[in-house]
Design an enzyme around this catalytic site. Structure first.
Site, PDB file in Angstrom:
ATOM      1  N   MET A  13       0.821  -1.207   0.000  1.00 38.54           N
ATOM      2  CA  MET A  13       0.000   0.000   0.000  1.00 38.54           C
ATOM      3  C   MET A  13       0.859   1.262   0.000  1.00 38.54           C
ATOM      4  SD  MET A  13      -3.187  -0.842   2.570  1.00 38.54           S
ATOM      5  CE  MET A  13      -2.202  -1.467   3.929  1.00 38.54           C
ATOM      6  N   GLY A  36      -1.011   2.745  10.478  1.00 43.88           N
ATOM      7  CA  GLY A  36      -1.459   4.128  10.616  1.00 43.88           C
ATOM      8  C   GLY A  36      -0.721   4.757  11.782  1.00 43.88           C
ATOM      9  N   GLU A  62      -6.461  -5.343  12.202  1.00 44.67           N
ATOM     10  CA  GLU A  62      -5.026  -5.071  12.109  1.00 44.67           C
ATOM     11  C   GLU A  62      -4.548  -4.277  13.323  1.00 44.67           C
ATOM     12  OE1 GLU A  62      -2.048  -2.371   9.354  1.00 44.67           O
ATOM     13  OE2 GLU A  62      -3.835  -3.246   8.430  1.00 44.67           O
TER      14      GLU A  62
END
Length: 387
Positions: free
Chosen positions: A130, A368, A246
């Site tokens: 990603m 993130g 996740e």
């Protein structure tokens, strides 16, 4: 079931047996090779095959899909088992808890049959691509794109910071399929033997040196239509779907590492002497241990409560973001105090606290960054939407 029975989770005898099996495998097959893998920059493929044979890969994958047939609690025990022993090299977590769930959830019967059994056995190593040089947590900013071609798609672009990138056989690649629409992302299953796919450097990281992390390049990489995961344009929704699991998994691993750091530190200060007495006799040492223990106790309660919610299908993405934020910050505090209590020896690679301290830093960025977690939590409080 001493350790598991205290956690108020639906653990069964089979989970205790599995936990013991993981412990033996880690001690016999992984820990003796950890430093060697760090020096060479990747984990031997033989270790993946052995892990697959022992049920450590894709533990919650069903028998029908070619997996061991466990549940999510088996996956939890795998994450904890590696983390608790300070093992960071093998990218089993990425492979089992980030890559395969996309195929299980969104793959066709043919895609599952082709990839999943070999991913469970360790014959195929998976990665997910990603992040790009100019687009990390901001998925809408990615520039890798796929254009229509006869019978399929041509992928062009670049990815970076891809765990398992050097050793992977299959990469789940996120690419824009409509550059005019920032949300038009599609997921593709890319066989790494495909023409036009190239691996860049095995990136030199601050820590976790045994886990290969790479740049990946795509130059007119042709993928047939049957390599699209789900439907074209559904990629953004698919990626969002897996974030709660996740981030929960990252929190689980962080908690187990914090528990390991505390245990190692307690053992060390009772053996180490300073000014003719054990280091544990000093009030400052006991105060530090008290702070570490309190953090660990709060973390365990938080993690297991999120786990109960997840198993009941009630874990909200915002709460998973809170867990990821708090647990990774807590791990940083506990690891740092543990290293300090080890003194100069704590800075030596031969002591596991040193490797854990370095590895702990990435947890605040993975899944993130924690700044993004704060934004998600903050928006939920002031009515600006949720992620």
């Amino acid at each position: 079931m001493d350790s598991l029975s205290k956690r108020n989770l639906p653990f069964q005898e089979e989970h205790q047996i599995y936990q013991d099996q993981i412990g033996r495998f880690v001690l016999e097959e992984l820990l003796p090779n950890e430093v060697r893998w760090e020096d060479q920059g990747y984990v031997d493929r033989d270790a993946w095959l052995k892990a697959g044979a022992n049920g450590l890969l894709c533990p919650s994958m069903s028998n029908e899909d070619g997996g061991p047939g466990g549940d999510f609690l088996h996956a939890v025990l795998m994450i904890e088992g590696l983390a608790r022993h300070g093992v960071s090299g093998p990218g089993f977590f990425i492979h089992s808890e980030m890559v395969t769930p996309y195929i299980i959830k969104f793959g066709t019967v043919e895609q599952k049959a082709r990839w999943l059994p070999k991913m469970a056995s360790g014959e195929v190593i998976g990665a997910v691509a990603m992040t790009e040089p100019g687009a990390g947590s901001d998925l809408r900013g990615m520039r890798t794109h796929a254009t229509r071609a006869e019978g399929g798609w041509l992928i062009n672009g670049q990815k970076v910071f891809i765990s398992n990138g050097q050793t992977s056989d299959l990469v789940v690649v996120a690419a824009k399929t409509d550059l005019a629409d920032k949300n038009s992302i599609t997921l593709f299953l890319v066989d790494t033997t495909t023409k036009g796919f190239q691996r860049g450097r095995n990136l030199e990281k601050v820590g976790i040196h045994g886990q290969d992390t790479s740049e990946l390049f795509f130059e007119n990489v042709f993928v047939p239509d049957d390599s699209v995961l789900g439907q074209p344009g559904d990629g953004f929704k698919q990626l969002m779907h897996g974030l709660a699991r996740e981030r929960l998994s990252i929190a689980i691993g962080s908690q187990a590492r914090a528990e390991a750091a505390l245990k190692w530190t307690i053992d060390y200060v009772q053996q180490r002497e300073i000014f003719g007495a054990p280091l544990s006799d000093m009030q400052n040492t006991r105060f530090t241990l008290a702070e570490m223990q309190t953090d660990v106790e709060v973390g365990r309660a938080f993690v297991d409560d999120m786990l109960r919610q997840y198993l009941d299908g009630k874990l909200e993405p915002t709460r998973a973001s809170m867990g990821k934020l708090w647990l990774t910050e807590m791990l940083g505090r506990v690891a740092d105090k543990g290293l300090q209590m080890h003194g100069g020896w704590g800075y030596m690679r031969e002591f596991p606290i040193s490797r854990l301290w370095v590895a702990a830093r990435i947890e605040r960025i993975l899944g993130g960054s924690n700044e993004v977690m704060k934004e998600i939590i903050g928006r939920s409080l002031v009515g600006r939407g949720k992620a």
